[in-house]
Design an enzyme around this catalytic site. Structure first.
Site, mmCIF file in Angstrom:
data_model
loop_
_atom_site.group_PDB
_atom_site.id
_atom_site.type_symbol
_atom_site.label_atom_id
_atom_site.label_comp_id
_atom_site.label_asym_id
_atom_site.label_seq_id
_atom_site.Cartn_x
_atom_site.Cartn_y
_atom_site.Cartn_z
ATOM 1 N N ILE A 191 27.192 2.431 40.973
ATOM 2 C CA ILE A 191 27.890 1.870 42.138
ATOM 3 C C ILE A 191 27.456 2.604 43.398
ATOM 4 O O ILE A 191 27.207 1.988 44.441
ATOM 5 C CB ILE A 191 29.408 1.928 41.960
ATOM 6 C CG1 ILE A 191 29.841 1.243 40.663
ATOM 7 C CG2 ILE A 191 30.105 1.286 43.152
ATOM 8 C CD1 ILE A 191 29.476 -0.217 40.571
ATOM 9 N N ASP A 192 27.345 3.915 43.325
ATOM 10 C CA ASP A 192 26.835 4.684 44.471
ATOM 11 C C ASP A 192 25.430 4.222 44.844
ATOM 12 O O ASP A 192 25.118 4.024 46.031
ATOM 13 C CB ASP A 192 26.797 6.174 44.139
ATOM 14 C CG ASP A 192 28.122 6.876 44.380
ATOM 15 O OD1 ASP A 192 28.925 6.378 45.188
ATOM 16 O OD2 ASP A 192 28.347 7.938 43.771
ATOM 17 N N ILE A 193 24.571 4.076 43.848
ATOM 18 C CA ILE A 193 23.182 3.718 44.128
ATOM 19 C C ILE A 193 23.096 2.312 44.711
ATOM 20 O O ILE A 193 22.396 2.072 45.713
ATOM 21 C CB ILE A 193 22.329 3.864 42.867
ATOM 22 C CG1 ILE A 193 22.164 5.354 42.532
ATOM 23 C CG2 ILE A 193 20.964 3.211 43.031
ATOM 24 C CD1 ILE A 193 21.488 5.638 41.219
ATOM 25 N N GLY A 196 24.174 2.368 48.263
ATOM 26 C CA GLY A 196 23.107 2.845 49.135
ATOM 27 C C GLY A 196 22.076 1.772 49.418
ATOM 28 O O GLY A 196 21.601 1.626 50.553
#
Length: 423
Positions: A191-193, A196
């Site tokens: 989810i972070d990636i 981004g």
């Protein structure tokens, strides 16, 4: 292509974003992943870090980077995953002079990326309204767990929490009734990636819009929004039927056979996506009649009769080694492959041929000769990604950057004496 061919080639054309200045106030993963994408494409990304401490991920270890003698340093490898091609400066934004310096820099920036809690930068005069009043062309990207509004806006958000909340963990892992069943997080902070990546796309769109309007804009990125969006076909299936999908391990809910199997010496994947592939597979294993069986003649039929298909396939797949299955099927256009460890993946001849490991020399004087990383997968023919520098040491470029952005030696010394910038 050899990895040594990649870094810092002086003859490589300037990147697509050359001339774009990015002020990076983000830390951990989603924001730094976004700004690394921009840096790889040629933007000048200045990473602003807290003096003496820096980005949280500098300390998220083990594992740690090793020095030239093979000894662990105090610098975690996590940080290196998302901070190459950036320059690090240390500014104390809690210090009034540090705040003034950041406002001065924001007047010269094209893009600012931050991932503080909603309203967290207002007390420093670094919120979007304050900075766009000084620089109307500024593109200001805020990354939070839950967005700038809604009942959860004030909550801190982390990848694991969002994987659980958006439903991703409910479709990841084996079913409850199976050994090892239960919800699982994905092995990477996806989810972070993805946040981004979505954020960098939004910034590129805002830069293009600025060519027409002359004005920047505020980009509101939320991990929860991204988590819901990346459910993709699983969300579409629920919205179409009202039936929430469950966990099926490595089985694809809409394709069959599309999963892992035991081979005679390990595991092997079949990823059959259409009826032609299935017919070629059946012919290769000496069972062409399976492709004519009404239960298996179409993908829809195979999905509906998955149990009967697996009853036939499971013993067959155990008759050959993984390598033998790959050798048998690769020239028949039937997708098949091993389940590699990460070490095996880096040893794969295709991974090596594509130069997906890069080695970046480090010039920070901290005993680390080079930092290994993974190549950016974007291959642009005219404005290729350039690897200009390894992930920086904390504050490595403070004097260099501030001099470029208009502060002379005396001004820098004064700021350093007051503690507004790091030593």
């Amino acid at each position: 292509m050899n990895t040594a061919d990649f870094p810092c080639a002086a003859t490589t054309p300037a990147g697509a974003l050359a001339g774009i200045k990015v002020l990076d106030l983000s830390r951990v993963l989603a924001g730094p992943w976004c700004t690394q994408m921009l840096a790889d494409l040629g933007a000048d990304v200045v990473k602003v870090e807290r003096p003496g401490v820096g980005d949280d991920t500098r300390h998220w270890g083990p594992p740690f980077l090793q020095d030239v003698d093979g000894n662990d340093t105090d610098q975690a490898s996590y940080f290196t995953a998302c901070n190459r091609n950036k320059r690090s400066i240390t500014i104390d934004m809690a210090h009034p002079e540090g705040q003034a310096l950041l406002r001065r820099m924001a007047q010269q920036a094209d893009v600012l990326v931050e991932n503080f809690k909603v309203g967290g930068l207002q007390q420093y005069g670094l919120d979007v309204d304050s900075l766009q009043a000084l620089n109307p062309r500024l593109i200001y990207c805020s990354i939070t767990g839950f967005g700038q509004d809604g009942p959860y806006a004030e909550r801190a958000g982390y990848d694991l929490m969002v994987q659980a909340l958006c439903g991703l963990m409910s479709i990841t892992g084996h079913a409850d009734a199976q050994p090892g069943g239960g919800p699982l997080r994905v092995g990477v902070a996806v989810i972070d990636i993805f946040t981004g990546l979505y954020a960098s796309n939004a910034i590129l769109a805002a830069l293009q819009a600025r060519h027409t309007t002359g004005l920047g804009q505020h980009i509101d990125m939320a991990l929860l929004d991204v988590g819901m969006a990346t459910l993709a076909n699983q969300a579409a299936g629920f919205l179409a039927t009202g039936q929430a999908p469950g966990r099926g391990g490595n089985i694809h809910p809409s394709l069959a056979p599309y999963q892992d199997f035991r081979s005679s010496d390990g595991n092997v994947l079949l990823a059959i996506g259409n009826d032609g592939q299935f017919a070629r597979f059946c012919a290769a294993i000496g069972q062409p009649q399976w492709a004519q069986d009404a239960r298996f003649a179409s993908n829809t039929a195979r999905v509906r009769h998955r149990a009967a298909l697996l009853e036939l396939l499971v013993p067959v797949m155990q008759t050959r080694t993984t390598a033998e299955w790959v050798a048998l099927l690769e020239d028949k256009a039937v997708p098949c492959g091993p389940i590699n460890t990460i070490a095996q993946a880096f040893d794969d001849p295709q991974v090596q041929a594509r130069g997906l490991r890069i080695n970046l020399p480090r010039y920070a004087g901290d005993g680390i000769a080079q930092v290994a990383g993974v190549a950016n997968p974007m291959r642009l023919s005219a404005t290729p990604v350039r690897y200009r520098s390894a992930p920086p040491a904390l504050g490595q470029h403070t004097d260099e950057v501030l001099q470029e952005w208009g502060l002379d030696a005396a001004q820098r010394a004064q700021l350093r004496a007051t503690g507004a910038i790091g030593a």
